[in-house]
Enzyme design. Structure first.
Site, mmCIF file in Angstrom:
data_model
loop_
_atom_site.group_PDB
_atom_site.id
_atom_site.type_symbol
_atom_site.label_atom_id
_atom_site.label_comp_id
_atom_site.label_asym_id
_atom_site.label_seq_id
_atom_site.Cartn_x
_atom_site.Cartn_y
_atom_site.Cartn_z
ATOM 1 N N ARG A 1 -7.232 -11.285 -8.275
ATOM 2 C CA ARG A 1 -8.196 -11.758 -7.279
ATOM 3 C C ARG A 1 -9.394 -12.349 -8.008
ATOM 4 O O ARG A 1 -9.942 -11.707 -8.910
ATOM 5 C CB ARG A 1 -8.635 -10.570 -6.409
ATOM 6 C CG ARG A 1 -9.487 -10.965 -5.237
ATOM 7 C CD ARG A 1 -10.062 -9.756 -4.523
ATOM 8 N NE ARG A 1 -11.350 -9.389 -5.082
ATOM 9 C CZ ARG A 1 -12.203 -8.538 -4.492
ATOM 10 N NH1 ARG A 1 -11.878 -7.959 -3.345
ATOM 11 N NH2 ARG A 1 -13.370 -8.256 -5.047
ATOM 12 N N TYR B 1 -22.152 -9.230 -3.653
ATOM 13 C CA TYR B 1 -20.986 -8.351 -3.630
ATOM 14 C C TYR B 1 -19.748 -9.105 -3.142
ATOM 15 O O TYR B 1 -19.781 -9.759 -2.109
ATOM 16 C CB TYR B 1 -21.257 -7.161 -2.691
ATOM 17 C CG TYR B 1 -20.080 -6.225 -2.602
ATOM 18 C CD1 TYR B 1 -19.784 -5.365 -3.644
ATOM 19 C CD2 TYR B 1 -19.254 -6.221 -1.489
ATOM 20 C CE1 TYR B 1 -18.692 -4.521 -3.590
ATOM 21 C CE2 TYR B 1 -18.162 -5.379 -1.416
ATOM 22 C CZ TYR B 1 -17.891 -4.531 -2.473
ATOM 23 O OH TYR B 1 -16.804 -3.699 -2.406
ATOM 24 N N ASP C 1 -11.004 -13.047 -1.770
ATOM 25 C CA ASP C 1 -11.523 -12.205 -0.675
ATOM 26 C C ASP C 1 -12.796 -12.845 -0.118
ATOM 27 O O ASP C 1 -13.784 -13.001 -0.845
ATOM 28 C CB ASP C 1 -11.821 -10.801 -1.232
ATOM 29 C CG ASP C 1 -12.167 -9.793 -0.144
ATOM 30 O OD1 ASP C 1 -12.308 -10.192 1.025
ATOM 31 O OD2 ASP C 1 -12.307 -8.595 -0.480
ATOM 32 N N HIS D 1 -14.433 -11.538 2.480
ATOM 33 C CA HIS D 1 -15.236 -10.403 2.919
ATOM 34 C C HIS D 1 -15.896 -10.627 4.284
ATOM 35 O O HIS D 1 -17.078 -10.327 4.489
ATOM 36 C CB HIS D 1 -16.272 -10.016 1.853
ATOM 37 C CG HIS D 1 -16.243 -8.560 1.527
ATOM 38 N ND1 HIS D 1 -17.010 -7.645 2.189
ATOM 39 C CD2 HIS D 1 -15.492 -7.869 0.651
ATOM 40 C CE1 HIS D 1 -16.744 -6.443 1.712
ATOM 41 N NE2 HIS D 1 -15.818 -6.546 0.789
ATOM 42 N N GLU E 1 -8.224 -13.425 1.881
ATOM 43 C CA GLU E 1 -8.420 -12.095 2.496
ATOM 44 C C GLU E 1 -9.648 -12.077 3.397
ATOM 45 O O GLU E 1 -10.689 -12.644 3.042
ATOM 46 C CB GLU E 1 -8.574 -11.085 1.364
ATOM 47 C CG GLU E 1 -8.867 -9.674 1.835
ATOM 48 C CD GLU E 1 -9.067 -8.731 0.663
ATOM 49 O OE1 GLU E 1 -8.551 -9.013 -0.451
ATOM 50 O OE2 GLU E 1 -9.745 -7.712 0.839
ATOM 51 N N GLU F 1 -8.396 -4.052 5.837
ATOM 52 C CA GLU F 1 -8.882 -2.918 5.039
ATOM 53 C C GLU F 1 -9.802 -1.998 5.838
ATOM 54 O O GLU F 1 -9.980 -0.843 5.459
ATOM 55 C CB GLU F 1 -9.552 -3.398 3.743
ATOM 56 C CG GLU F 1 -10.811 -4.209 3.952
ATOM 57 C CD GLU F 1 -11.442 -4.666 2.637
ATOM 58 O OE1 GLU F 1 -10.722 -5.205 1.788
ATOM 59 O OE2 GLU F 1 -12.654 -4.464 2.460
ATOM 60 N N ARG G 1 -3.436 -4.915 5.444
ATOM 61 C CA ARG G 1 -4.052 -4.204 4.311
ATOM 62 C C ARG G 1 -4.518 -2.790 4.634
ATOM 63 O O ARG G 1 -5.434 -2.275 4.008
ATOM 64 C CB ARG G 1 -5.222 -5.043 3.775
ATOM 65 C CG ARG G 1 -4.696 -6.312 3.182
ATOM 66 C CD ARG G 1 -5.591 -7.073 2.291
ATOM 67 N NE ARG G 1 -6.806 -6.476 1.858
ATOM 68 C CZ ARG G 1 -6.923 -5.657 0.803
ATOM 69 N NH1 ARG G 1 -5.861 -5.333 0.094
ATOM 70 N NH2 ARG G 1 -8.094 -5.179 0.478
ATOM 71 N N ASP H 1 -13.106 3.075 -4.180
ATOM 72 C CA ASP H 1 -13.517 4.115 -3.232
ATOM 73 C C ASP H 1 -12.340 4.684 -2.435
ATOM 74 O O ASP H 1 -12.525 5.596 -1.626
ATOM 75 C CB ASP H 1 -14.636 3.616 -2.297
ATOM 76 C CG ASP H 1 -14.344 2.291 -1.631
ATOM 77 O OD1 ASP H 1 -14.554 1.241 -2.269
ATOM 78 O OD2 ASP H 1 -13.906 2.301 -0.469
ATOM 79 N N GLU I 1 -3.295 -3.343 -3.927
ATOM 80 C CA GLU I 1 -4.558 -3.526 -4.653
ATOM 81 C C GLU I 1 -4.785 -2.307 -5.544
ATOM 82 O O GLU I 1 -4.578 -1.168 -5.123
ATOM 83 C CB GLU I 1 -5.721 -3.663 -3.658
ATOM 84 C CG GLU I 1 -7.065 -3.930 -4.342
ATOM 85 C CD GLU I 1 -8.222 -3.989 -3.344
ATOM 86 O OE1 GLU I 1 -8.090 -3.431 -2.233
ATOM 87 O OE2 GLU I 1 -9.254 -4.597 -3.674
ATOM 88 N N TRP J 1 -20.896 -8.458 5.407
ATOM 89 C CA TRP J 1 -20.937 -8.465 3.928
ATOM 90 C C TRP J 1 -19.576 -8.257 3.316
ATOM 91 O O TRP J 1 -18.669 -7.765 3.748
ATOM 92 C CB TRP J 1 -21.901 -7.426 3.384
ATOM 93 C CG TRP J 1 -21.614 -6.016 3.743
ATOM 94 C CD1 TRP J 1 -22.061 -5.361 4.850
ATOM 95 C CD2 TRP J 1 -20.846 -5.042 3.025
ATOM 96 N NE1 TRP J 1 -21.618 -4.070 4.857
ATOM 97 C CE2 TRP J 1 -20.873 -3.844 3.756
ATOM 98 C CE3 TRP J 1 -20.145 -5.102 1.813
ATOM 99 C CZ2 TRP J 1 -20.213 -2.690 3.334
ATOM 100 C CZ3 TRP J 1 -19.483 -3.954 1.392
ATOM 101 C CH2 TRP J 1 -19.532 -2.754 2.144
HETATM 102 C C1 CS2 Z 1 -13.027 -4.868 -0.996
HETATM 103 C C2 CS2 Z 1 -13.578 -3.468 -1.091
HETATM 104 O O1 CS2 Z 1 -11.135 -4.032 -2.105
HETATM 105 C C3 CS2 Z 1 -11.561 -4.916 -1.399
HETATM 106 O O2 CS2 Z 1 -10.895 -5.865 -1.025
HETATM 107 O O3 CS2 Z 1 -13.206 -5.580 0.160
HETATM 108 O O4 CS2 Z 1 -14.274 -3.449 -2.295
HETATM 109 C C4 CS2 Z 1 -14.520 -2.996 0.024
HETATM 110 O O5 CS2 Z 1 -15.662 -3.783 0.045
HETATM 111 C C5 CS2 Z 1 -14.913 -1.565 -0.187
HETATM 112 O O6 CS2 Z 1 -13.776 -0.780 -0.272
HETATM 113 C C6 CS2 Z 1 -15.812 -1.042 0.927
HETATM 114 O O7 CS2 Z 1 -16.021 0.320 0.767
HETATM 115 MG MG MG Z 2 -11.505 -6.841 0.649
#
Ligand code: CS2
Ligand code: MG
Length: 403
Positions: A147, A159, A211, A213, A237, A263, A284, A317, A340, A403
């Site tokens: 990515r 971010y 991504d 976002h 994404e 996600e 996802r 996370d 991922e 975001w």
């Molecule tokens: C992201 C994540 O993995 C991804 O594609 O979008 O970093 C996401 O922002 C975080 O898991 C949010 O906690």
């Molecule tokens: Mg993502």
């Protein structure tokens, strides 16, 4: 067999994790992940105050019934906190069942449909050259899917578009959310230039992903998809926030760019229309947020009818526990797409001993019984919870942005 005790362990070996440990009267135990990044303590309270007292004494083998008991029984359905609590319990129960059967979890899910699981990792950079160098480095390490995200010239790194992706989030994760600046019109022409340069440099064998976002509108996403078509991305994404599922029709009318989404979804109802209308290509959802092994297996089976493939969310996370559960599902299902895998800090690896292992661009589950991931409670005790938030974003005029 009966559930004797359920512990909730909160620890921060670099990132905060909420881990569930279900202990049975026969000595078997199972481990689950219930982490919601930035809202960890809400899940702890939900589990400790409302879920655990109702589960003591129940038969841990009745996984579907316990899932339905927690989902229907609460009356208040869905939502990230409820579903993370259900996920944590569900993942731990599948771990117990597989241990009781003396099998790796994938065997209980139908057996192995593949030997190894293709992963993607992240590269970010302040400018296009830095990203290209990063992608070349990862490719040399054997990655087959990467990515790529680049900062917007003239704006501070943000971010998910700059180096502030998971591995290097560093200064971006603070006790109070950092406020970042977003500009759609500066971002839109930049991304195709990044992928043009990447294709010129790394060729066409490597899978490239991007991504967004959740930052665009459907027609902006359609434009970006069209502009990216010549570079054959594996996926685009989260181009648009997905509350409005029918909004994705507009993207589909204009571009053949594959779309990945989900996600932040918790249930099949968040993606039912997206999947049934074939508005996306990859779903996802991940075990920790969408109802555990039971939840994602149900969503992936449904998706398989519509040619939609799996792509479990797997940033830092999502703890190694949920990663372990994801990998067993990835291994078993017919419609696996990609996984991922951001990797973890050394402290996290040490706190969660695990059977899964990386080799180049792939992960393997290992053959340990259960999902193969444990928690070292002594190490966990060394890392108490720390308030930590990812950044938020505003447009250049100060408007709050996705975001
Ligand atoms: C992201 C994540 O993995 C991804 O594609 O979008 O970093 C996401 O922002 C975080 O898991 C949010 O906690
Ligand atoms: Mg993502």
């Amino acid at each position: 067999m009966k559930i004797k005790d359920i512990k909730v362990i909160v620890a921060s070996p670099g990132r905060n994790f909420v881990t569930v440990k279900i202990i049975t009267d026969e000595g078997l135990y199972g481990i689950g992940d219930a982490t919601v990044n930035g809202r960890e303590k809400a899940v702890v309270s939900y589990l400790v105050d409302h879920v655990i007292p109702c589960l003591i004494g129940r038969d841990p083998m009745q996984i579907e019934d316990i899932w339905q008991y927690l989902y229907k029984g609460a009356y208040w359905r869905r939502g990230p906190i409820t579903m993370a609590a259900i996920s944590g319990i569900d993942i731990a129960l599948w771990d117990i069942k597989a241990k009781a059967a003396n099998m790796p979890l994938y065997q209980l899910l139908g057996g192995s449909s593949r030997e190894r699981i293709m992963i993607y990792q992240h590269v970010g950079g302040l400018d296009i050259n830095e990203v290209v160098e990063g992608v070349v480095r990862l490719k040399e390490r054997g990655l087959v899917a990467i990515r790529a995200q680049v900062s917007i010239p003239g704006l501070p790194p943000i971010y998910g578009t700059g180096p502030s992706t998971d591995q290097s989030a560093g200064g971006m994760i603070q006790a109070r959310p950092v406020e970042e600046v977003w500009s759609t019109h500066k971002y839109m022409p930049l991304v195709p230039k990044l992928f043009e340069k990447l294709r010129d440099t790394v060729g066409w064998d490597l899978h490239l992903l991007h991504d967004v976002h959740h930052r665009l509108t459907p027609i902006e996403a359609a434009r970006l998809g069209k502009d990216l078509e010549p570079f054959r991305l594996f996926w685009l994404e989260d181009p648009v926030p997905a509350e409005l599922q029918e909004g994705f029709r507009l993207i589909r009318q204009h571009t053949t760019q594959p779309i990945a989404l989900g996600e932040i979804f918790n249930t099949i109802w968040d993606c039912q229309q997206l999947i049934a209308e074939q508005l996306i290509d990859y779903i996802r959802v991940t075990s920790v947020h969408a109802g555990g092994v039971t939840g994602i297996k149900r969503i992936f089976d449904f998706a398989s009818i519509y040619h939609v493939r799996s792509a479990c969310h797997g940033p830092m996370d999502v703890s190694p526990v949920a990663m372990g559960a994801n990998l067993h599902v990835d291994r078993a299902i017919p419609n696996f797409g990609i996984q991922e895998y951001s990797g973890y800090l050394e402290e996290t690896h040490a706190m969660f001993p695990h059977a899964f292992a990386q080799s180049g661009g792939y992960l393997t589950t290992g053959e340990a019984i259960g999902h193969g991931v444990d928690i070292d409670e002594k190490i966990a005790a060394k890392y108490p919870y720390e308030a930590a938030y990812l950044p938020v974003a505003r447009a250049e005029d100060g408007t709050m942005w996705s975001w």
